[in-house]
Design a protein around this motif. Structure first.
Motif, short mmCIF file in Angstrom:
data_model
loop_
_atom_site.label_atom_id
_atom_site.label_comp_id
_atom_site.label_asym_id
_atom_site.label_seq_id
_atom_site.Cartn_x
_atom_site.Cartn_y
_atom_site.Cartn_z
N LEU A 336 -37.21 3.32 32.67
CA LEU A 336 -37.88 2.49 31.67
C LEU A 336 -38.00 3.26 30.36
N THR A 337 -37.72 4.56 30.40
CA THR A 337 -37.86 5.45 29.25
C THR A 337 -36.57 5.48 28.45
N VAL A 338 -36.70 5.31 27.14
CA VAL A 338 -35.57 5.37 26.21
C VAL A 338 -35.78 6.57 25.29
N VAL A 339 -34.82 7.47 25.29
CA VAL A 339 -34.92 8.73 24.54
C VAL A 339 -34.15 8.61 23.24
N LEU A 340 -34.72 9.16 22.18
CA LEU A 340 -34.08 9.10 20.86
C LEU A 340 -34.44 10.35 20.07
N PRO A 341 -33.63 10.70 19.05
CA PRO A 341 -34.01 11.81 18.19
C PRO A 341 -35.34 11.52 17.51
N THR A 342 -36.12 12.55 17.30
CA THR A 342 -37.46 12.38 16.74
C THR A 342 -37.40 11.74 15.35
N PRO A 343 -38.04 10.59 15.18
CA PRO A 343 -38.03 9.90 13.88
C PRO A 343 -38.98 10.58 12.89
N PRO A 344 -38.97 10.15 11.64
CA PRO A 344 -39.93 10.65 10.66
C PRO A 344 -41.37 10.40 11.10
#
Length: 391
Positions: A336-344
């Protein structure tokens, strides 16, 4: 979480309590503040699709205190019959034999981990406890509390344990029993450690000991899939699962299951409670047991399978939608977890994203909608998009 919290707690200073605060104003402010951020609170796990009002309306006006062992016929019963039903349902879901299981409703995953590891360490007091760098922070804390020897195993960038490194560490310590903590749903990526491989490593080196699974987040979804089993062939001795995550119970709680053959409890009878003291806290929240029972009974296995499937559908949609917005995203097939580069920072604060250095995540728990995902994607598309460094 936002600056408005300061105003709420200004109403609840020690001086205000002595004078008599405006109780309704304080409580209304807390509710309004939580409601205002609910739509953008998608960084931490807590289902929002279940309504527990029926339990709170009927039971919320009195103390429900489950004292002593859950199966103890003596003492104050309160909601122990519901606690027993919850334990039986979860144990049957994971295929744990009825003749070799024990458990109770805990305050959450951390207490579940502590209870299981304490039992294992009492059984094997010279053991080394192995856990990965991706394990929940509670594991290191518990190992320090137990004052045991610890062995930290590397984790791959995707969050899964490095089994070659585990084998190397076990080989060096073959003379001592091994207690290995596997994770079913790591904090940042929801990776699941392969307990079959862990068991095979211990078998290869003829190790005695214990495998514990910290399944706080993913335990129920994986068990509903048939992917988390504690039958006699699993090699797993205990599991800890959270109740306030997948079941969305409005108070931190959980379930711990331990093989009864592992336990060496000091079954100390307590005279004034007329019960035996076998749990970490002694007194346990009977309201939490009732809320868990209600969540389970409300939907049953098939209803909860549908909830898992729908949450995974939204998580898959989130990966596609964030990528379409020009923002890299990924997830494990079960997750259920979606990983992404850290946003601003502005995006992180608005959406209450969980962040660890260069990586952030959202968790599409039951009740999170595609509309929320669309709104996050719009904010990410408007933000600075990370560019790969030139080689």
């Amino acid at each position: 979480m936002t600056h408005t919290h300061t105003h709420a707690f200004d109403l609840a200073t020690a001086a205000d309590l002595r004078r008599g605060p405006d109780i309704a104003a304080v409580l209304d402010h807390l509710v309004a503040d939580a409601t205002a951020t609910a739509a953008t609170s998608i960084g931490y796990p807590g289902a929002v699709d279940l309504d527990h009002t029926a339990v709170m309306a009927r039971l919320g006006h009195r103390l429900w205190n489950n004292i002593g062992d859950p199966s103890d016929p003596g003492g104050v019963a309160h909601t122990r019959v519901l606690e027993q039903a919850v334990i039986a349902w979860v144990a049957e879901l994971v295929g744990m034999p009825a003749e070799d299981r024990w458990g109770y409703v805990t305050t959450g995953g951390t207490e579940g981990n502590l209870s299981a590891l304490h039992a294992a360490y009492r059984r094997w007091p010279t053991a080394r406890i192995y856990y990965s760098t991706a394990a929940h922070y509670s594991i290191r804390k518990i190992v320090d509390m137990l004052a045991t020897y610890k062995v930290v195993v590397r984790a791959h960038p995707d969050g899964q344990m490095d089994y070659d490194h585990l084998a190397e560490q076990v080989r060096k310590r073959r003379r001592w029993p091994a207690i290995v903590v596997a994770t079913a749903g790591t904090t940042m990526t929801e990776a699941v450690d392969d307990t079959d491989r862990i068991h095979a490593i211990l078998t290869e080196y003829s190790m005695v000991g214990h495998v514990h699974v910290d399944a706080a987040l993913s335990g129920i979804p994986l068990a509903l899939d048939g992917a988390l089993r504690l039958d006699d062939t699993s090699g797993i001795g205990s599991v800890a699962i959270s109740g306030h995550k997948f079941f969305g119970v409005p108070t931190p709680c959980g379930v711990v299951l331990v093989r009864d053959s592992v336990r060496n409890p000091a079954r100390q009878p307590i005279a004034y409670t007329a019960a035996t003291d076998t749990t970490i806290t002694g007194s346990r929240c009977g309201l939490a047991a009732a809320l868990l029972w209600h969540a389970i009974a409300l939907h049953g296995r098939e209803g909860h399978r549908w909830r898992v499937a729908e949450a995974r559908r939204v998580a898959g949609y989130a990966v596609e939608r964030l990528r379409a917005a020009g923002w890299p995203a990924r997830r494990w097939p079960h997750a259920l977890t979606v990983v992404l580069p850290t946003p601003p920072e502005a995006v992180r604060k608005k959406w209450l994203l969980a962040t660890d250095g260069p990586v952030s995540h959202i968790i599409c728990m039951p009740g999170i909608t595609t509309g929320q995902v669309d709104a996050l994607a719009a904010d990410l598309a408007a933000a600075a998009i990370p560019r790969p460094r030139a080689r």
